[in-house]
Write a protein that holds these residues in place. Structure first.
Motif, PDB file in Angstrom:
ATOM      1  N   SER A   1       0.852  -1.379   0.018  1.00 18.40           N
ATOM      2  CA  SER A   1       0.008  -0.075  -0.030  1.00 18.40           C
ATOM      3  C   SER A   1       0.875   1.285   0.034  1.00 18.40           C
ATOM      4  O   SER A   1       0.471   2.381   0.697  1.00 18.40           O
TER       5      SER A   1
ATOM      6  N   ASP B   1      -4.300  -6.315   4.258  1.00 18.05           N
ATOM      7  CA  ASP B   1      -5.378  -5.610   4.409  1.00 18.05           C
ATOM      8  C   ASP B   1      -5.005  -4.707   5.508  1.00 18.05           C
ATOM      9  O   ASP B   1      -5.586  -3.536   5.891  1.00 18.05           O
TER      10      ASP B   1
ATOM     11  N   GLY C   1      -2.894  -1.728   4.796  1.00 14.74           N
ATOM     12  CA  GLY C   1      -3.704  -0.888   3.847  1.00 14.74           C
ATOM     13  C   GLY C   1      -4.719  -0.025   4.669  1.00 14.74           C
ATOM     14  O   GLY C   1      -4.633   1.045   4.388  1.00 14.74           O
TER      15      GLY C   1
ATOM     16  N   SER D   1      -2.393   2.554   6.527  1.00 22.91           N
ATOM     17  CA  SER D   1      -2.171   3.563   5.636  1.00 22.91           C
ATOM     18  C   SER D   1      -2.959   4.682   5.488  1.00 22.91           C
ATOM     19  O   SER D   1      -2.480   5.797   5.184  1.00 22.91           O
ATOM     20  N   LYS D   2      -4.289   4.178   5.359  1.00 24.04           N
ATOM     21  CA  LYS D   2      -5.232   5.238   5.067  1.00 24.04           C
ATOM     22  C   LYS D   2      -5.537   6.152   6.203  1.00 24.04           C
ATOM     23  O   LYS D   2      -5.862   7.489   6.161  1.00 24.04           O
TER      24      LYS D   2
END
Length: 293
Positions: free
Chosen positions: A208, A282, A285, A288-289
């Motif tokens: 990611s 997952d 990810g 990271s957001k």
């Protein structure tokens, strides 16, 4: 004598069952049908014999005893930086290197190459002279190493994670699966060799858009000096530790020496049980957001 699950503590730990059985389809099928560890061992031995019998196909001039030595070394030294002198002091390094390359081409073993981790892609800053090995399968690796079901069941968690190659092999082969569809799927690790001490992070992966250092270790965060050093030098936004504990997130505060100066380091550490490695993509990810750019 058959080793039946009801007579073996391995049945209480499904993850350890996987360490022994591995993921080879025939071995999995044998255990699913018979629930017999002896049946699995027979499959492992058959597969290993098949690989050994294939050695003459790798080249008529290759020394079969040497190939066997390299094959056994790869299985018994997963996760260890390769030094050709540790394989054989009688053979030339170039010869042993060719044998390892043949095993890599046959996908019996694979390399985990040192990256300076200066940016993405990680493969842009490789030092291909420095690498570790992963074997084809954790079950076959343990079979060649002489670790039977009883030996694996009797290891305590700390020893299993910190002292053996089993956990590193397990995580490594699942990371390979995780990155299998990525254009940059070669596994990398980080190594800084110093005069007085070395720093090494087991794996470093790109997920990611994040450079994620991964340690496989059981114990307090204060024992992760190499990870502290990496985070201080490379300033990644998150780090992952796989161990035997429940999932947790902690902010690690540490002090490192960098450029002959003392430096304070602070970073989020995501501790995950080993069996969650398949969900790492997952998890990274989602994290990271949430991280502030």
């Amino acid at each position: 004598m058959k080793i039946h699950p009801k007579n073996n503590n391995l049945t209480r730990w499904p993850l350890r069952q996987y360490y022994f059985v591995g993921g080879m389809p025939e071995a999995v099928a044998a255990y699913a049908e018979s629930r017999s560890f002896q049946a699995v061992s027979e499959v492992h031995n058959s597969i290993i014999d098949t690989y050994r019998e294939d050695f003459p196909k790798y080249g008529n001039r290759r020394d079969l005893n040497r190939m066997l030595k390299v094959f056994n070394f790869a299985a018994r030294n997963a996760g260890v930086k390769v030094k050709y002198s540790n394989i054989s002091r009688e053979e030339q390094s170039a010869t042993l290197k060719k044998d390892l390359e043949l095993l890599c081409m046959a996908r019996v073993v694979s390399k985990v190459v040192h990256s300076h981790c200066s940016g993405l892609p990680l493969q842009a800053s490789l030092n291909e002279k420095s690498y570790k090995l992963l074997f084809l399968d954790v079950g076959l690796m343990n079979a060649i190493s002489g670790l039977n079901a009883q030996a694996i069941s009797q290891m305590d968690d700390r020893k299993l994670i910190n002292e053996g190659a089993i956990a590193e092999q397990f995580i490594g082969q699942h990371l390979q699966g995780l990155l299998s569809e990525s254009p940059n799927r070669e596994l990398t690790y980080w190594l800084r060799e110093g005069r007085s001490s070395n720093a090494e992070v087991d794996y470093v992966v790109a997920l990611s858009g994040e450079i994620v250092p991964i340690e496989i270790k059981s114990g307090a965060s204060g024992s992760m000096r190499s990870l502290h050093q990496f985070m201080g030098e490379k300033q990644s936004r998150m780090a992952v530790r796989f161990d035997a504990s429940l999932p947790s997130v902690t902010t690690v505060e540490a002090q490192i020496t960098y450029g002959n100066q003392s430096k304070e380091v602070s970073y989020p550490l995501y501790s995950l049980p080993l069996y969650l490695v398949e969900r790492l993509g997952d998890i990274v990810g989602a994290v990271s957001k949430k991280l502030v750019v």
